[in-house]
Design an enzyme around this catalytic site. Structure first.
Site, short mmCIF file in Angstrom:
data_model
loop_
_atom_site.label_atom_id
_atom_site.label_comp_id
_atom_site.label_asym_id
_atom_site.label_seq_id
_atom_site.Cartn_x
_atom_site.Cartn_y
_atom_site.Cartn_z
N LYS A 213 0.83 -1.21 0.00
CA LYS A 213 0.00 0.00 0.00
C LYS A 213 0.87 1.26 0.00
O LYS A 213 0.67 2.17 -0.79
CB LYS A 213 -0.94 0.00 1.21
CG LYS A 213 -1.88 1.19 1.24
CD LYS A 213 -2.75 1.20 2.49
CE LYS A 213 -3.78 0.12 2.46
NZ LYS A 213 -4.75 0.22 3.58
N GLY A 273 -5.21 -5.09 5.57
CA GLY A 273 -4.41 -6.04 4.81
C GLY A 273 -4.98 -7.45 4.79
O GLY A 273 -5.10 -8.08 3.74
N LYS A 516 8.79 -4.67 14.14
CA LYS A 516 9.32 -3.96 12.97
C LYS A 516 10.26 -2.84 13.39
O LYS A 516 11.34 -2.66 12.81
CB LYS A 516 8.17 -3.37 12.14
CG LYS A 516 7.38 -4.38 11.33
CD LYS A 516 6.34 -3.65 10.51
CE LYS A 516 5.51 -4.58 9.66
NZ LYS A 516 4.50 -3.84 8.86
#
Length: 568
Positions: A213, A273, A516
């Site tokens: 995205k 997602g 992350k």
């Protein structure tokens, strides 16, 4: 003390907690003997049969669960979702994956704007593009037709499309449309996944679909740069525009990457997602492989369930009943896991997809208002197709922990086999197990039964099955693109129902972000240590030791190496 806003503070929740005690002396052997009860626990819609009579529940249990749904304002929450209210409050977004499969003339609004025309603009663009590629009107840099597609994405950009692709591969209609074509999915940043996906492919006949995205997802973009190098090293940098397209909303980064923004396919921030398989994320690669008409039937199947979910009364609503039963099993009976057991090899990637949809959605520790929850939410989902699973983990399910099971069967096989002289055909053999396993779990086998069978006394305890293990059965008429869409939507909405009851936000995933951000720090340290020989700083003793060991063992890796691609 529980916040008044929490569902556990309501009377129906308290009633259900007390009701658990009422059921303690009741065995599924007794419940299954009540034909009227069993009949009331079967629901049919559009060719699908749900049988939940093997749940540890009475008619009264279901009535109380429906009262819990009322206390949680379930109908209102479903209405809010379908009407574009920003129910994903932590990200201030609507949740409108249902708009992705709505018919062209539908009206579904977000912020007062009907989003359905935007959806169909993208669908029409996908249809035109996929037809050009499939017909050979769009060719690669050397004039050859593009027969092989590699979709690059991770998480929801990968698991859902892979599930649908795997399910369609053996459907007679879909497989005929896919003749001579390949579709592969590159997700893991591990170079082994790159090697496996490139094996046997030629850049001249390959098209890469990069799904991100923001066009910033670290793993996806490194894989995308790797495939860009694979193409440009063989065909020249200018070939990238002919061999790579994007599913993204960040057109500047798409163009900077080397992809023509005209070949970027949009989706929207109201599509999460893990709920995005019906967007360009899934529709583009699937249309390239199977043709748009097949994928449109998949969308129609999902829409069929959307309509059922949004308009059917709760007591006959398949996703609602499934969601309520999951809440009952998790929050009241204390079963933390659920096994998804499709008796169709075509559905081998279904459990991994639902694992993400469910566990990423409902693995939350606070309410939608930020209140810590005094009860657990979410389920541990796992599964394998039958009969493979029977020879793997069913031992635990039969005689170890109690794990509620979803048995998913298909009336007509995609690829029937008949052998002369056999008592039953291959699909009948498969389905014999589908019908038998739920009863084996429900009834079990007593020591008295074993003694009547003259089983050796020392083996009786080992061959005794307590039974009383809950399951439900979903029977699909076939496994066409339409039915695959139905199954997907049933489980998507089931997960939403659970979240609506528990009072959590099933549509954000902040738990994914922490790892992350920490990986970013490690990435910077690896670069600094390799290139500048800087010491490891800012990590705890354990991580410092592991990093040191890793760097020492890979000291032969050059700081600025030339491009090297897998060689299999």
């Amino acid at each position: 003390m529980a916040s008044p806003a929490l569902i556990c503070s309501t009377q129906p929740w308290e009633d259900l907690k007390a009701h658990v005690e009422d059921l303690k002396g009741t065995h599924l052997r007794d419940l299954m003997g009540d034909a009227d009860r069993c009949r009331s626990m079967m629901v049919e819609f559009d060719g699908i049969l749900l049988d939940y009579s093997r749940q540890r529940a009475t008619v009264d249990t279901v009535d109380q669960l429906l009262k819990l749904a009322e206390a949680a304002s379930l109908k209102e929450k479903i209405h809010h979702m379908f009407n574009g209210k920003r129910i994903n409050s932590t990200e201030n977004r609507s949740v409108l994956h249902v708009a992705l499969r709505a018919p062209r003339d539908a009206v579904i609004c977000s912020d007062g704007k009907n989003v359905v025309p935007d959806v169909w603009d993208v669908l029409d663009k996908i249809k035109a593009f996929s037809e050009r590629v499939r017909s050979g009107a769009w060719v690669g840099a050397t004039g050859k037709a593009l027969k092989d597609v590699i979709a690059v994405g991770i998480g929801g950009s990968f698991l859902g499309p892979l599930f649908v692709h795997t399910a369609l591969q053996t459907d007679p209609v879909a497989s005929e449309h896919a003749r001579g074509r390949q579709l592969r999915f590159l997700a893991n940043v591990d170079p082994i996944d790159v090697a496996r996906n490139l094996t046997g492919l030629c850049p001249e006949t390959s098209l890469v679909v990069v799904v991100s995205k923001t066009f910033t997802t670290a793993e996806t973009m490194l894989n995308a740069r790797t495939l860009r190098e694979w193409i440009s090293s063989a065909l020249g940098p200018d070939a990238v525009a002919k061999h790579m397209v994007a599913v993204s909303t960040n057109l500047p980064l798409v163009e900077k990457f080397g992809i023509d923004p005209k070949n970027a396919f949009a989706f929207w921030d109201w599509v999460g997602g893990r709920y995005s398989v019906c967007s360009a994320v899934g529709v583009l690669p699937l249309s390239l492989q199977y043709g748009f008409s097949v994928v449109e039937n998949f969308l129609k199947g999902a829409y069929s369930i959307d309509q059922h979910f949004s308009s059917t009364s709760l007591e006959k609503n398949i996703p609602v009943l499934l969601g309520l039963l999951s809440v009952w099993n998790v929050s009241f009976l204390g079963y933390p896991a659920r096994a998804i057991l499709p008796y169709s090899q075509a559905l081998e990637k279904f459990a991994p997809h639902i694992q993400q949809v469910s566990m990423e959605s409902n693995g939350k520790g606070v309410s939608i208002d930020g209140e810590p929850l005094p009860y657990v939410t979410g389920e541990i989902d796992f599964g394998e197709p039958g009969t493979n699973g029977q020879h793997s983990f069913y031992q635990l399910i039969h005689q170890g922990r109690v794990i509620p099971c979803d048995f998913i069967g298909v009336v007509k096989s995609q690829q029937p086999v008949y052998l002369k002289g056999e008592i039953v055909n291959n699909h009948d053999e498969l389905m014999s197990n589908f019908f038998a396993q739920p009863d084996a779990l429900a009834y079990g086998k007593t020591s008295e039964q074993l003694q009547k069978e003259n089983v050796q006394q020392n083996l009786v305890p080992h061959k005794t099955f307590t039974g009383n293990r809950p399951s439900l059965s979903i029977l699909l008429p076939a496994l066409t693109a339409y039915n695959i869409g139905q199954l997907l939507a049933i489980y998507e909405h089931r997960v939403a129902v659970q979240g609506f009851i528990w009072g959590i936000n099933s549509f954000d995933q902040w738990g994914v972000e922490l790892g992350k951000s920490l990986a970013t720090q490690v990435r910077k340290q690896l670069h600094a240590s390799r290139v500048k020989r800087e010491p490891i700083e800012g990590f705890n003793y354990s991580t410092t030791t592991l990093l040191t060991k890793y760097l020492e063992a890979t000291s032969d890796v050059p700081a600025d190496p030339p491009s090297i691609l897998p060689n299999i």
